[in-house]
Design an enzyme around this catalytic site. Structure first.
Site, PDB file in Angstrom:
ATOM      1  N   GLU A 162     -28.263 -20.764  80.782  1.00 21.05           N
ATOM      2  CA  GLU A 162     -29.173 -21.412  81.731  1.00 21.05           C
ATOM      3  C   GLU A 162     -30.624 -21.438  81.256  1.00 21.05           C
ATOM      4  O   GLU A 162     -31.369 -22.346  81.577  1.00 21.05           O
ATOM      5  CB  GLU A 162     -29.095 -20.709  83.093  1.00 21.05           C
ATOM      6  CG  GLU A 162     -27.805 -20.986  83.857  1.00 21.05           C
ATOM      7  CD  GLU A 162     -27.650 -22.451  84.242  1.00 21.05           C
ATOM      8  OE1 GLU A 162     -28.651 -23.068  84.641  1.00 21.05           O
ATOM      9  OE2 GLU A 162     -26.528 -22.975  84.120  1.00 21.05           O
ATOM     10  N   SER A 208       4.567 -49.045  92.304  1.00 18.05           N
ATOM     11  CA  SER A 208       4.515 -50.436  92.778  1.00 18.05           C
ATOM     12  C   SER A 208       3.411 -50.717  93.783  1.00 18.05           C
ATOM     13  O   SER A 208       3.173 -51.879  94.111  1.00 18.05           O
ATOM     14  CB  SER A 208       5.849 -50.821  93.409  1.00 18.05           C
ATOM     15  OG  SER A 208       6.859 -50.761  92.427  1.00 18.05           O
TER      16      SER A 208
END
Ligand SMILES: [Zn+2]
Ligand SMILES: [Zn+2]
Length: 777
Positions: free
Chosen positions: A101, A391
């Site tokens: 960080e 489908s």
């Protein structure tokens, strides 16, 4: 002369340059001065550093449902945050956070000048200034919601805030030690799943006290903070693992660990060590809907106000906001109760449900899994799982495109016959036969793969791709630009949320709305922070939507979706099933709600049956519509109804198309006004035959031996049509009755034409014919 003039010219030029230079310098100085004054004003207006609360409690945020009832109060519960002193936090955990960080944490003065310049340079290079250089000190500040900072919207406001933030970071460093800053930082950061601070995170992810965390466990936890939902290892193990490796690399590069320690950790199965049963230990648990809602609010706050993720979450938990959500609490209860009922599927099968309000496109209910929810912000199968659509994609892909482009309507017939992809591979239907010439309604109802592919080829890949994107399917990639897309073979898959939103578009007359979970968010002072007005984009025309709805009504009336029918409720929908039922879908709608259901295993295993999604859909829709007036999906008064021949889609001819050898090949079909067929059937032919020969009735055939047969003019071998195609020899005239005597005396064996013709051929009968032939032939 000439020389002099040139000199004069040059000196004029020099003077001009000098003036410009002085002006630029002066202007720059003015700008710098203005900047300094501006920054000075901002600094003097900055919140007081003493306001900083190492354990910010802030204000409750209230979430309301669609009817204004309180759904939830958001706050950082005491148990979500347990303060531990730096002494009990292992060194490697502190180092992991610093390494990933804020590498220069120990030496900078609160802001990282070097990092700011690097971010600026990167920003110039890439055009993206989002890579902020936020130090641990600045991040600690962000965990505090300064009341004056809540709700600013303009660029100017954001700029002011950024300047104040830099200033406060420097002030904080002057006032407190590095240890104080680090300790409070480690105890307040958001580490995903609703956790605050390293102690709660250690318990949450590994079920142990923070002091017991290993180097590897520490590296994994440190990696989460930059993106608490994205790098949550329980939710996104792959991304979290990439981040884990970056933390270890950074620790190695900065000399915190040896190459050997680095390699040992890299080889560890850190994800496998996660505490999968982690109970929330009294932490607030969000529902599936609330998970999706708060993530959208956080994302929108980040986008609208340029907050980073930490700031946005803190604002959400402690900013005293009021969130007007779109949850229909009654529907949410119905969906949860029905979909998580264990009677439908095996214990480890999974389910997701999305329900949307047709007219607004607001999400009304969401179920993200089959189990009782024990953690907040956990993996949501409705919004995050990307699965093969099967489908269901045909409707929003090739069929929507074909109808909308005017290439197809309900009168279009396409041959469902043996066929192959462009690469030569055969395409098969889920049913084992080929239906021959088939109208769109029937093709959709039976979910023909052949017709889907042929339609896809007619429409073209780019058009299908374009429509899918307009329907809001965001997970397609360039890898999907191939014919497998026609029947739902996608590279990544789609989410239930996006699929349901796409179908909602058809339900809402072709108008797409991006799914949303809230209508507005107010800040603590009642000012509007965020607003979601339903914005529509037209994807397909209303007429196209009507045609697709009519076709999908047939799915439920007689096709693959009969199990989803609800008596007295007008419904349209489409099923989807992938190989071995690994993914099963049912997506459809009434005039009120669109509902999408997906079922399958998280590990993509085969399922023995997929019918349960239709039953769940039916049960949910039945309860959702109880007591509601049925509103027809399609206003049939606006359409033209004609009787068509199902084999060519043209006007049916009475006495022909309704009496074919294949049966009654007529149906009533609806057409958008002005598009109904006007020409009569061209595929059927009626022949009057003589029963004795099976050939065309001749002038000598007795009237009572005549019969009419209606054949198909053409049909493809391998389809059910083929046996009804007119044989070529039918046009030959009867060869049994070849003289007027036959007509006169009739034929006593006419009930058995085969025998009759045999007798004729082998010469053992028909004595008169023989005589006649002998005399005159
Ligand atoms: Zn016909
Ligand atoms: Zn005859």
């Amino acid at each position: 002369m000439g020389k002099k003039r040139r000199k004069k010219k040059r000196s004029r030029k020099n003077r001009w340059i000098k003036t410009t230079f002085i002006s630029v310098c002066f202007l720059s100085l003015l700008l710098i001065l203005a900047g300094v004054i501006f920054v000075g004003i901002q600094i003097s207006n900055a919140p007081d550093i003493s306001e900083i609360d190492a354990r910010p409690e802030g204000y409750l945020t209230t979430v309301l449902d669609k009817d204004g009832e309180v759904m939830k109060n958001l706050f950082v519960a005491e148990s979500n945050r347990v303060h531990v002193s730096l002494e009990v936090i292992p060194d490697h955990l502190e180092q992991a956070f610093i390494a990933i960080e804020d590498a220069r944490f120990e030496s900078h003065m609160g802001i990282d000048i070097k990092g700011i310049f690097r971010a600026f340079y990167q920003g110039l290079k890439t055009g993206s200034f989002s890579q902020g250089a936020s130090t641990i000190t600045q991040q600690l500040l962000k965990n505090n919601v300064f009341t004056g900072w809540v709700g600013e919207a303009t660029f100017y406001d954001r700029l002011c805030r950024k300047i104040q933030e830099q200033f406060l970071a420097i002030r904080l460093e002057q006032k407190y030690s590095k240890d104080w800053i680090l300790e409070n930082y480690l105890n307040t950061i958001n580490l995903g799943g609703g956790t605050r601070g390293v102690q709660v995170a250690a318990q949450y992810y590994f079920g142990k006290d923070v002091s017991q965390l290993t180097l590897s466990e520490s590296a994994l936890i440190a990696g989460i903070t930059q993106n608490p939902s994205g790098y949550n290892p329980l939710k996104n193990p792959e991304k979290s693992l990439e981040r884990y490796e970056r933390v270890l690399d950074a620790m190695l590069a900065q000399g915190y660990i040896s190459q050997e320690e680095h390699d040992l950790s890299m080889a560890e199965d850190i994800i496998g060590q996660l505490n999968q049963d982690s109970e929330n230990r009294g932490m607030q648990i969000f529902s599936w809907f609330e998970d999706a809602l708060v993530e959208q609010v956080v994302a929108d706050l980040m986008e609208m106000y340029d907050y980073d993720e930490t700031e946005a979450w803190n604002l959400l938990y402690t900013g005293g906001l009021t969130i007007y959500s779109t949850q229909d609490t009654k529907l949410q209860q119905i969906c949860e109760e029905v979909a998580t009922d264990s009677k439908w599927y095996k214990a480890d099968q999974e389910i997701s449900v999305v329900m949307m309000d047709v007219s607004t496109g607001a999400v009304a209910a969401i179920v993200g899994g089959s189990k009782e929810k024990t953690a907040s912000l956990s993996y949501n199968r409705a919004t995050e799982a990307v699965r093969q659509p099967g489908s269901t994609i045909k409707i929003i892909g090739e069929y929507a495109a074909a109808v909308d482009m005017g290439l197809m309507d309900l009168g279009t017939v396409i041959d469902d016959a043996p066929y192959s992809y462009s690469n030569g591979a055969n395409i098969r239907n889920s049913y084992s036969t080929y239906k021959g010439m088939t109208m769109l309604r029937e093709a959709v109802a039976a979910s023909s793969n052949v017709i889907a592919l042929k339609t896809f080829q007619t429409v073209g890949m780019d058009a299908v791709f374009g429509y899918l994107q307009k329907f809001g399917i965001s997970t397609l990639t360039n890898e999907d630009k191939n014919e497998a897309l026609a029947i739902g073979g996608t590279y990544n898959g789609v989410t239930n949320l996006e699929m349901t939103a796409a179908y909602n578009t058809i339900a809402n007359d072709g108008k797409y709305t991006k799914p949303f979970y809230y209508t507005k968010v107010l800040n603590r002072d009642g000012l509007l922070l965020l607003e979601n007005k339903a914005t529509y984009s037209n994807v397909i025309g209303k007429d196209t939507a009507t045609v697709l709805t009519l076709a999908m009504q047939e799915v439920i009336a007689s096709g693959t979706g009969t199990a989803a029918a609800v008596k007295g409720v007008d419904l349209a929908g489409k099923s989807g099933t992938t190989n071995d039922s690994r993914d099963v879908w049912f997506v459809g709608y009434s005039s009120y709600y669109t509902c999408g259901i997906w079922g399958g295993y998280d590990n993509n295993a085969a399922q023995t049956s997929g019918g349960y999604v239709k039953q769940i859909w039916q049960a949910i829709m039945k309860q959702a519509h109880a007591g509601k007036e049925n509103i027809p999906l399609v206003d049939k008064d606006e359409l033209t109804c004609v009787t068509v021949c199902t084999k060519c889609g043209k006007l049916a001819v009475e006495g022909v198309c309704d009496t074919t050898l294949q049966g009654n090949m007529t149906t009533e079909e609806y057409f958008v006004k002005g598009t109904a067929p006007v020409l009569p059937c061209t595929c059927h032919v009626k022949k009057t035959l003589c029963k004795s020969s099976g050939l065309q009735k001749g002038i000598f055939c007795p009237d009572d031996s005549a019969e009419d047969k209606v054949y198909l003019i053409a049909g493809t071998e391998g389809t059910v049509d083929y046996e009804y195609v007119m044989p070529e020899n039918v046009n030959n005239v009867c060869d049994v009755h070849t003289s007027f005597w036959d007509d006169l005396f009739g034929d006593d064996s006419q009930d058995n034409p085969d025998d009759d013709s045999n007798q004729n051929n082998d010469g053992s009968g028909g004595w008169f014919d023989d005589l006649w032939d002998g005399l005159f032939g």
